[in-house]
Design a protein around this motif. Sequence first.
Motif, PDB file in Angstrom:
ATOM      1  N   TRP A 161       0.940  -1.225   0.016  1.00  0.00           N
ATOM      2  CA  TRP A 161      -0.115   0.173  -0.015  1.00  0.00           C
ATOM      3  C   TRP A 161       0.761   1.285  -0.046  1.00  0.00           C
ATOM      4  O   TRP A 161       0.526   2.109  -0.825  1.00  0.00           O
ATOM      5  CB  TRP A 161      -0.995  -0.024   1.414  1.00  0.00           C
ATOM      6  CG  TRP A 161      -1.648   1.326   1.491  1.00  0.00           C
ATOM      7  CD1 TRP A 161      -2.468   1.751   0.670  1.00  0.00           C
ATOM      8  CD2 TRP A 161      -1.391   2.430   2.295  1.00  0.00           C
ATOM      9  NE1 TRP A 161      -3.022   3.032   1.093  1.00  0.00           N
ATOM     10  CE2 TRP A 161      -2.100   3.266   2.026  1.00  0.00           C
ATOM     11  CE3 TRP A 161      -0.455   2.600   3.353  1.00  0.00           C
ATOM     12  CZ2 TRP A 161      -2.371   4.455   2.936  1.00  0.00           C
ATOM     13  CZ3 TRP A 161      -0.149   3.875   4.186  1.00  0.00           C
ATOM     14  CH2 TRP A 161      -1.385   4.653   3.890  1.00  0.00           C
ATOM     15  N   THR A 214       1.189   3.990  -3.027  1.00  0.00           N
ATOM     16  CA  THR A 214       0.637   5.429  -2.577  1.00  0.00           C
ATOM     17  C   THR A 214       1.958   6.250  -3.155  1.00  0.00           C
ATOM     18  O   THR A 214       1.613   7.306  -3.901  1.00  0.00           O
ATOM     19  CB  THR A 214       0.520   5.722  -1.318  1.00  0.00           C
ATOM     20  OG1 THR A 214      -0.653   4.692  -0.957  1.00  0.00           O
ATOM     21  CG2 THR A 214       0.311   6.956  -0.858  1.00  0.00           C
ATOM     22  N   THR A 222      -6.711   8.722 -12.402  1.00  0.00           N
ATOM     23  CA  THR A 222      -7.528   7.840 -12.570  1.00  0.00           C
ATOM     24  C   THR A 222      -6.737   6.650 -13.152  1.00  0.00           C
ATOM     25  O   THR A 222      -6.027   6.938 -14.215  1.00  0.00           O
ATOM     26  CB  THR A 222      -8.888   8.248 -12.884  1.00  0.00           C
ATOM     27  OG1 THR A 222      -8.986   8.685 -14.165  1.00  0.00           O
ATOM     28  CG2 THR A 222      -9.630   9.128 -11.914  1.00  0.00           C
ATOM     29  N   TYR A 223      -7.256   5.440 -12.905  1.00  0.00           N
ATOM     30  CA  TYR A 223      -6.559   4.116 -13.475  1.00  0.00           C
ATOM     31  C   TYR A 223      -7.715   3.371 -14.253  1.00  0.00           C
ATOM     32  O   TYR A 223      -8.743   3.111 -13.509  1.00  0.00           O
ATOM     33  CB  TYR A 223      -5.733   3.385 -12.528  1.00  0.00           C
ATOM     34  CG  TYR A 223      -4.613   4.181 -11.856  1.00  0.00           C
ATOM     35  CD1 TYR A 223      -3.524   4.234 -12.340  1.00  0.00           C
ATOM     36  CD2 TYR A 223      -4.977   5.092 -10.847  1.00  0.00           C
ATOM     37  CE1 TYR A 223      -2.192   4.817 -11.599  1.00  0.00           C
ATOM     38  CE2 TYR A 223      -4.023   5.792 -10.124  1.00  0.00           C
ATOM     39  CZ  TYR A 223      -2.517   5.436 -10.485  1.00  0.00           C
ATOM     40  OH  TYR A 223      -1.619   5.973 -10.013  1.00  0.00           O
ATOM     41  N   SER A 251     -11.894   3.684 -13.537  1.00  0.00           N
ATOM     42  CA  SER A 251     -11.699   4.897 -13.091  1.00  0.00           C
ATOM     43  C   SER A 251     -11.310   4.830 -11.570  1.00  0.00           C
ATOM     44  O   SER A 251     -11.781   5.591 -10.660  1.00  0.00           O
ATOM     45  CB  SER A 251     -12.913   6.060 -13.091  1.00  0.00           C
ATOM     46  OG  SER A 251     -13.225   6.062 -14.570  1.00  0.00           O
ATOM     47  N   LEU A 252     -10.465   4.088 -11.226  1.00  0.00           N
ATOM     48  CA  LEU A 252      -9.803   3.876  -9.559  1.00  0.00           C
ATOM     49  C   LEU A 252      -9.165   5.347  -9.588  1.00  0.00           C
ATOM     50  O   LEU A 252      -8.402   5.703 -10.301  1.00  0.00           O
ATOM     51  CB  LEU A 252      -9.001   2.769  -9.688  1.00  0.00           C
ATOM     52  CG  LEU A 252      -9.810   1.430  -9.677  1.00  0.00           C
ATOM     53  CD1 LEU A 252      -8.727   0.267  -9.972  1.00  0.00           C
ATOM     54  CD2 LEU A 252     -10.824   1.168  -8.750  1.00  0.00           C
ATOM     55  N   SER A 253      -9.294   5.655  -8.194  1.00  0.00           N
ATOM     56  CA  SER A 253      -8.767   7.104  -7.639  1.00  0.00           C
ATOM     57  C   SER A 253      -7.227   6.735  -7.228  1.00  0.00           C
ATOM     58  O   SER A 253      -6.963   5.487  -6.833  1.00  0.00           O
ATOM     59  CB  SER A 253      -9.533   7.623  -6.776  1.00  0.00           C
ATOM     60  OG  SER A 253      -9.412   6.885  -5.507  1.00  0.00           O
ATOM     61  N   THR A 263      -6.163   6.966  -4.527  1.00  0.00           N
ATOM     62  CA  THR A 263      -6.409   6.355  -3.275  1.00  0.00           C
ATOM     63  C   THR A 263      -6.831   4.769  -3.248  1.00  0.00           C
ATOM     64  O   THR A 263      -6.545   4.042  -2.297  1.00  0.00           O
ATOM     65  CB  THR A 263      -7.374   7.239  -2.489  1.00  0.00           C
ATOM     66  OG1 THR A 263      -7.284   8.556  -2.153  1.00  0.00           O
ATOM     67  CG2 THR A 263      -7.575   6.507  -0.964  1.00  0.00           C
ATOM     68  N   GLN A 264      -7.930   4.692  -4.094  1.00  0.00           N
ATOM     69  CA  GLN A 264      -8.423   3.269  -4.213  1.00  0.00           C
ATOM     70  C   GLN A 264      -7.397   2.161  -4.711  1.00  0.00           C
ATOM     71  O   GLN A 264      -7.467   1.179  -4.231  1.00  0.00           O
ATOM     72  CB  GLN A 264      -9.624   3.331  -5.277  1.00  0.00           C
ATOM     73  CG  GLN A 264     -10.885   4.253  -4.454  1.00  0.00           C
ATOM     74  CD  GLN A 264     -11.897   4.453  -5.536  1.00  0.00           C
ATOM     75  OE1 GLN A 264     -11.688   4.587  -6.752  1.00  0.00           O
ATOM     76  NE2 GLN A 264     -13.070   4.401  -5.263  1.00  0.00           N
ATOM     77  N   LEU A 265      -6.564   2.459  -5.640  1.00  0.00           N
ATOM     78  CA  LEU A 265      -5.770   1.606  -6.302  1.00  0.00           C
ATOM     79  C   LEU A 265      -4.752   1.126  -5.428  1.00  0.00           C
ATOM     80  O   LEU A 265      -4.541  -0.235  -5.202  1.00  0.00           O
ATOM     81  CB  LEU A 265      -4.926   2.127  -7.597  1.00  0.00           C
ATOM     82  CG  LEU A 265      -4.212   1.355  -8.420  1.00  0.00           C
ATOM     83  CD1 LEU A 265      -5.034   0.019  -9.022  1.00  0.00           C
ATOM     84  CD2 LEU A 265      -3.329   1.943  -9.436  1.00  0.00           C
ATOM     85  N   LEU A 295      -4.980   0.576  -2.228  1.00  0.00           N
ATOM     86  CA  LEU A 295      -5.811  -0.219  -1.457  1.00  0.00           C
ATOM     87  C   LEU A 295      -5.942  -1.492  -1.967  1.00  0.00           C
ATOM     88  O   LEU A 295      -5.865  -2.527  -1.611  1.00  0.00           O
ATOM     89  CB  LEU A 295      -7.111   0.165  -0.707  1.00  0.00           C
ATOM     90  CG  LEU A 295      -6.870   1.445   0.184  1.00  0.00           C
ATOM     91  CD1 LEU A 295      -8.314   2.114   0.454  1.00  0.00           C
ATOM     92  CD2 LEU A 295      -6.287   0.949   1.615  1.00  0.00           C
ATOM     93  N   MET A 296      -6.440  -1.779  -3.294  1.00  0.00           N
ATOM     94  CA  MET A 296      -6.676  -2.749  -4.070  1.00  0.00           C
ATOM     95  C   MET A 296      -5.272  -3.592  -4.267  1.00  0.00           C
ATOM     96  O   MET A 296      -5.513  -4.874  -4.164  1.00  0.00           O
ATOM     97  CB  MET A 296      -7.348  -2.599  -5.570  1.00  0.00           C
ATOM     98  CG  MET A 296      -8.700  -1.907  -5.329  1.00  0.00           C
ATOM     99  SD  MET A 296      -9.454  -1.786  -6.898  1.00  0.00           S
ATOM    100  CE  MET A 296      -9.639  -3.488  -7.411  1.00  0.00           C
TER     101      MET A 296
END
Length: 274
Positions: free
Chosen positions: A49, A53, A60-61, A65-67, A69-71, A73-74
Amino acid sequence: MTSPSNRWQDLRPRMISAAIMASVAAVEIWLGGVSFTVMVVALSALMLWELATITGLKTTYGPFSLSPTQLPLMLAGFGALCLCAALLSSHAIAAALLLVPALVFALTPRRDRGLAALWAAGSMIAGFGLISLRQDAGTAAIVWLVLVVVTSDVMGYFAGRILGGPKFWPAISPKKTWSGTVAGWLGAAGVGMAFWSMGYAPAGIVLLSAVVSFAGQMGDIAESWIKRRTGVKDSSNLIPGHGGFMDRFDAMTGAVVLVMLLSLAMTLPLPFGG
């Protein structure tokens, strides 16, 4: 010139955080089994993580459209799943699973994708190695490895600040000195000497300890390089006085990766028992 007060200003929070982490680690190493595995998997996920980060781009990815912040975590969750699957798989499949998160890092738009992918692979291998070492070699081997890394780090910290002197690799790690580096080798060799003299390991443990110490220092430098390339001081602020988990376990990552690689080529003089 750095004043004496500024030189030691981070010592108190470092010691408090280190004491807490050492207590948790000691309990988990002693318990072993599922509890130790869960701790290592969680640490590996946290480091992925942090890596995602600090190397991620502010965009976005992909089609979902992952932000930014979200990517991360995934990726952390995905890495944890891959590590768990690797622990339940055959050696060939496990090796492939450990490299899958690195491939994702390499294919995701980010700063220094190659460097990020290499560190992701190292984090996965280190997590797998720690769990495997605890299961196959026992408690004594894990205690030895932790003592080598911690002693090398502590000796390097104090020797570098007290003795100072020429820098080891100023372009990448401006704080690391030759005096601290050599002190780390000597401290690690002393740990190996203690295990050998007490009859817990063959004599080769002394040389292996110094080599593992050097690998840990290279892990520290590699992580410093990533931070320098990405323009951050710490991988995160999760650990007071230490920054993030990458900052704290960079040396352990390098040390475990080397032990894993050497174990593929030879029988190591590891401590026995436990």
